[in-house]
Design a protein around this motif. Structure first.
Motif, PDB file in Angstrom:
ATOM      1  N   GLY A   1       0.815  -1.205   0.000  1.00  0.00           N
ATOM      2  CA  GLY A   1       0.000   0.000   0.000  1.00  0.00           C
ATOM      3  C   GLY A   1       0.849   1.256   0.000  1.00  0.00           C
ATOM      4  N   THR A   2       0.172   2.382   0.014  1.00  0.00           N
ATOM      5  CA  THR A   2       0.817   3.687   0.040  1.00  0.00           C
ATOM      6  C   THR A   2       0.692   4.266   1.437  1.00  0.00           C
TER       7      THR A   2
ATOM      8  N   VAL B   1      10.840   1.189   7.236  1.00  0.00           N
ATOM      9  CA  VAL B   1      11.147   0.416   6.034  1.00  0.00           C
ATOM     10  C   VAL B   1      12.283   1.118   5.300  1.00  0.00           C
ATOM     11  N   MET B   2      12.989   0.352   4.480  1.00  0.00           N
ATOM     12  CA  MET B   2      14.152   0.932   3.821  1.00  0.00           C
ATOM     13  C   MET B   2      14.115   0.728   2.307  1.00  0.00           C
ATOM     14  N   ARG B   3      14.723   1.670   1.637  1.00  0.00           N
ATOM     15  CA  ARG B   3      14.943   1.601   0.184  1.00  0.00           C
ATOM     16  C   ARG B   3      16.421   1.887  -0.028  1.00  0.00           C
ATOM     17  N   SER B   4      17.087   1.061  -0.813  1.00  0.00           N
ATOM     18  CA  SER B   4      18.498   1.336  -1.091  1.00  0.00           C
ATOM     19  C   SER B   4      18.704   1.547  -2.580  1.00  0.00           C
ATOM     20  N   THR B   5      19.731   2.318  -2.892  1.00  0.00           N
ATOM     21  CA  THR B   5      20.104   2.591  -4.276  1.00  0.00           C
ATOM     22  C   THR B   5      21.621   2.595  -4.372  1.00  0.00           C
ATOM     23  N   ALA B   6      22.107   2.524  -5.589  1.00  0.00           N
ATOM     24  CA  ALA B   6      23.537   2.722  -5.827  1.00  0.00           C
ATOM     25  C   ALA B   6      23.850   4.194  -5.545  1.00  0.00           C
TER      26      ALA B   6
ATOM     27  N   VAL C   1       4.770   0.667  -0.660  1.00  0.00           N
ATOM     28  CA  VAL C   1       5.406  -0.530  -0.107  1.00  0.00           C
ATOM     29  C   VAL C   1       4.804  -1.759  -0.775  1.00  0.00           C
ATOM     30  N   LEU C   2       5.677  -2.633  -1.277  1.00  0.00           N
ATOM     31  CA  LEU C   2       5.255  -3.897  -1.874  1.00  0.00           C
ATOM     32  C   LEU C   2       6.103  -5.019  -1.293  1.00  0.00           C
ATOM     33  N   GLN C   3       5.502  -6.193  -1.139  1.00  0.00           N
ATOM     34  CA  GLN C   3       6.241  -7.347  -0.632  1.00  0.00           C
ATOM     35  C   GLN C   3       7.202  -7.830  -1.714  1.00  0.00           C
ATOM     36  N   SER C   4       8.445  -8.114  -1.310  1.00  0.00           N
ATOM     37  CA  SER C   4       9.466  -8.617  -2.223  1.00  0.00           C
ATOM     38  C   SER C   4      10.112  -9.839  -1.598  1.00  0.00           C
ATOM     39  N   LYS C   5      10.836 -10.572  -2.427  1.00  0.00           N
ATOM     40  CA  LYS C   5      11.529 -11.760  -1.946  1.00  0.00           C
ATOM     41  C   LYS C   5      13.021 -11.597  -2.206  1.00  0.00           C
TER      42      LYS C   5
ATOM     43  N   VAL D   1      10.879 -13.060   2.613  1.00  0.00           N
ATOM     44  CA  VAL D   1       9.930 -12.031   2.184  1.00  0.00           C
ATOM     45  C   VAL D   1      10.128 -10.800   3.071  1.00  0.00           C
ATOM     46  N   TYR D   2      10.137  -9.631   2.454  1.00  0.00           N
ATOM     47  CA  TYR D   2      10.312  -8.386   3.204  1.00  0.00           C
ATOM     48  C   TYR D   2       9.485  -7.272   2.578  1.00  0.00           C
ATOM     49  N   SER D   3       9.277  -6.209   3.349  1.00  0.00           N
ATOM     50  CA  SER D   3       8.542  -5.041   2.865  1.00  0.00           C
ATOM     51  C   SER D   3       9.522  -4.130   2.147  1.00  0.00           C
ATOM     52  N   ASN D   4       9.275  -3.889   0.875  1.00  0.00           N
ATOM     53  CA  ASN D   4      10.174  -3.104   0.045  1.00  0.00           C
ATOM     54  C   ASN D   4       9.526  -1.775  -0.337  1.00  0.00           C
ATOM     55  N   VAL D   5      10.287  -0.696  -0.197  1.00  0.00           N
ATOM     56  CA  VAL D   5       9.811   0.606  -0.678  1.00  0.00           C
ATOM     57  C   VAL D   5      10.059   0.640  -2.173  1.00  0.00           C
ATOM     58  N   GLU D   6       9.004   0.471  -2.920  1.00  0.00           N
ATOM     59  CA  GLU D   6       9.094   0.379  -4.380  1.00  0.00           C
ATOM     60  C   GLU D   6       9.205   1.757  -5.025  1.00  0.00           C
TER      61      GLU D   6
END
Length: 124
Positions: A19-20, A55-60, A104-108, A114-119
């Motif tokens: 969800g958002t 929740v976390m989001r990572s980037t290069a 946030v979307l579930q990712s593997k 399975v984890y909560s991913n900031v898409e």
């Protein structure tokens, strides 16, 4: 002598439903993983069922007009980065405590967890 081994205990991750959510940028981290050097953006959800969850989001760490890093920064700011910011650099510390919305979307993971991913990140 007994030499008993046990499977690694699974660490339960706080799974946040897809969800958002309204959130603030609460922390920044630099680290390395299987993808190489990374910048981690930690978001703290504000309000609702998951209030206070992080929740976390990572980037290069490379900043360019088409990079995921620029996409996250622009999402938080609610505007495109200027050529001056792209060429001269951007101080990520300026993003701490900024409000935004996160998808946030579930990712593997590669290991199957399975984890909560900031898409996606977009302005509040």
């Amino acid at each position: 002598m007994v030499f008993k081994v046990k499977p690694k205990a699974a660490t339960p991750a706080a799974l946040i439903k897809d969800g958002t959510y309204r959130a603030t940028v609460s922390n920044l981290k630099q680290f390395a993983n299987t993808y190489g050097e990374r910048i981690g953006f930690e978001f703290t959800i504000k309000g609702g069922q998951f209030d206070g969850e992080r929740v976390m989001r990572s980037t290069a760490p490379q900043l360019s007009k088409q990079s995921k890093l620029a996409e996250v920064i622009e999402g938080i700011l609610g505007r495109e980065l200027t050529d001056k910011e792209l060429q001269g650099g951007f101080d990520l510390e300026d993003l701490i405590d900024k409000e935004c919305n996160i998808l946030v979307l579930q990712s593997k993971s590669k290991a199957g967890a399975v984890y909560s991913n900031v898409e996606r990140v977009f302005s509040a």
